[in-house]
Design a protein around this motif. Structure first.
Motif, short mmCIF file in Angstrom:
data_model
loop_
_atom_site.label_atom_id
_atom_site.label_comp_id
_atom_site.label_asym_id
_atom_site.label_seq_id
_atom_site.Cartn_x
_atom_site.Cartn_y
_atom_site.Cartn_z
N UNK A 38 48.71 -0.15 49.18
CA UNK A 38 48.42 -0.19 47.74
C UNK A 38 49.45 -1.07 47.03
N UNK A 39 50.73 -0.83 47.30
CA UNK A 39 51.78 -1.61 46.66
C UNK A 39 51.65 -3.10 47.01
N UNK A 40 51.36 -3.38 48.28
CA UNK A 40 51.19 -4.76 48.71
C UNK A 40 50.00 -5.43 48.04
N UNK A 41 48.91 -4.69 47.93
CA UNK A 41 47.72 -5.24 47.28
C UNK A 41 47.98 -5.55 45.81
N UNK A 42 48.63 -4.63 45.12
CA UNK A 42 48.95 -4.85 43.70
C UNK A 42 49.97 -5.97 43.54
N UNK A 43 50.89 -6.08 44.47
CA UNK A 43 51.89 -7.16 44.42
C UNK A 43 51.22 -8.51 44.62
N UNK A 44 50.26 -8.56 45.51
CA UNK A 44 49.61 -9.82 45.84
C UNK A 44 48.57 -10.24 44.80
N UNK A 45 47.78 -9.29 44.30
CA UNK A 45 46.66 -9.65 43.42
C UNK A 45 46.83 -9.19 41.97
N UNK A 48 44.48 -4.10 39.22
CA UNK A 48 43.21 -3.86 39.90
C UNK A 48 42.62 -2.53 39.46
N UNK A 49 41.32 -2.47 39.50
CA UNK A 49 40.61 -1.22 39.24
C UNK A 49 40.52 -0.44 40.54
N UNK A 50 40.25 0.85 40.41
CA UNK A 50 40.16 1.74 41.57
C UNK A 50 39.17 1.20 42.59
N UNK A 51 37.97 0.80 42.13
CA UNK A 51 36.94 0.33 43.06
C UNK A 51 37.37 -0.95 43.77
N UNK A 77 56.24 3.81 40.21
CA UNK A 77 56.02 2.52 40.88
C UNK A 77 54.74 1.84 40.44
N UNK A 78 53.77 2.65 39.98
CA UNK A 78 52.48 2.13 39.55
C UNK A 78 52.18 2.65 38.15
N UNK A 79 51.61 1.78 37.34
CA UNK A 79 51.19 2.15 35.99
C UNK A 79 49.68 2.25 35.96
N UNK A 80 49.18 3.36 35.44
CA UNK A 80 47.74 3.58 35.28
C UNK A 80 47.41 3.42 33.81
N UNK A 81 46.49 2.51 33.51
CA UNK A 81 46.10 2.27 32.13
C UNK A 81 44.62 2.58 31.97
N UNK A 82 44.32 3.45 31.01
CA UNK A 82 42.94 3.82 30.71
C UNK A 82 42.51 3.06 29.46
N UNK A 83 41.44 2.30 29.57
CA UNK A 83 40.89 1.55 28.45
C UNK A 83 39.71 2.33 27.88
N UNK A 84 39.78 2.62 26.60
CA UNK A 84 38.74 3.41 25.93
C UNK A 84 37.51 2.55 25.69
N UNK A 85 36.73 2.40 26.73
CA UNK A 85 35.48 1.65 26.67
C UNK A 85 34.38 2.53 27.23
N UNK A 86 33.15 2.08 27.09
CA UNK A 86 32.04 2.79 27.71
C UNK A 86 31.41 1.84 28.71
N UNK A 87 31.49 2.15 30.00
CA UNK A 87 32.22 3.28 30.58
C UNK A 87 33.73 3.03 30.54
N UNK A 89 37.36 2.25 31.52
CA UNK A 89 37.91 1.34 32.52
C UNK A 89 39.35 1.76 32.79
N UNK A 90 39.67 1.96 34.07
CA UNK A 90 41.02 2.36 34.48
C UNK A 90 41.57 1.26 35.39
#
Length: 133
Positions: A38-45, A48-51, A77-87, A89-90
């Protein structure tokens, strides 16, 4: 008489070789297979969304990815941001602290890719020897 220096959590020297040292838990977290990926993926790209993470990290279950992301978020180590949209978006991204792991993870990943053949050969030699005993 020498001045007494207060030892704070920030200046304390942690030793993972000591029983009960919290740094052991930290090593366990960042050394976990899914955490590293997970850390490597976020570092590289980047963000990202969960999916997206689930698709890129082949073989991870939804439950394991959720648990890993929560633990990494808890450890800062990771920040989770919830965007108040429909649907709703995290998104997930590395924090400043998580960014400090980019280089060490890159080196470990490169090492594993460079030496996988060597390790597989060593396992085969060992397993052949173990079966002969």
């Amino acid at each position: 008489m020498a001045p007494v220096t207060a030892v704070t959590e920030a200046t304390r020297s942690w030793d993972p070789y000591e029983r009960g040292c919290p740094s052991r838990d930290l090593l366990d977290r960042i050394g976990d297979k899914w955490s590293i990926l997970v850390l490597g993926e976020l570092a590289q790209h980047g963000t990202a969304r969960f999916t997206q993470l689930r698709k890129r990290l082949e073989g991870v279950s939804e439950k394991m990815l959720t648990q890993t992301l929560r633990a990494l978020e808890r450890d800062g180590l990771v920040l989770r941001t919830v965007h108040a949209e429909v649907p709703v978006r995290v998104e997930y991204e590395l924090t400043a602290l998580g960014q400090t792991l980019r280089e060490p993870l890159k080196v470990l990943t490169q090492w594993s890719m460079r030496h996988t053949t060597d390790v597989l050969a060593a396992r085969e030699r060992f397993d052949g020897r173990a079966g002969a005993v």
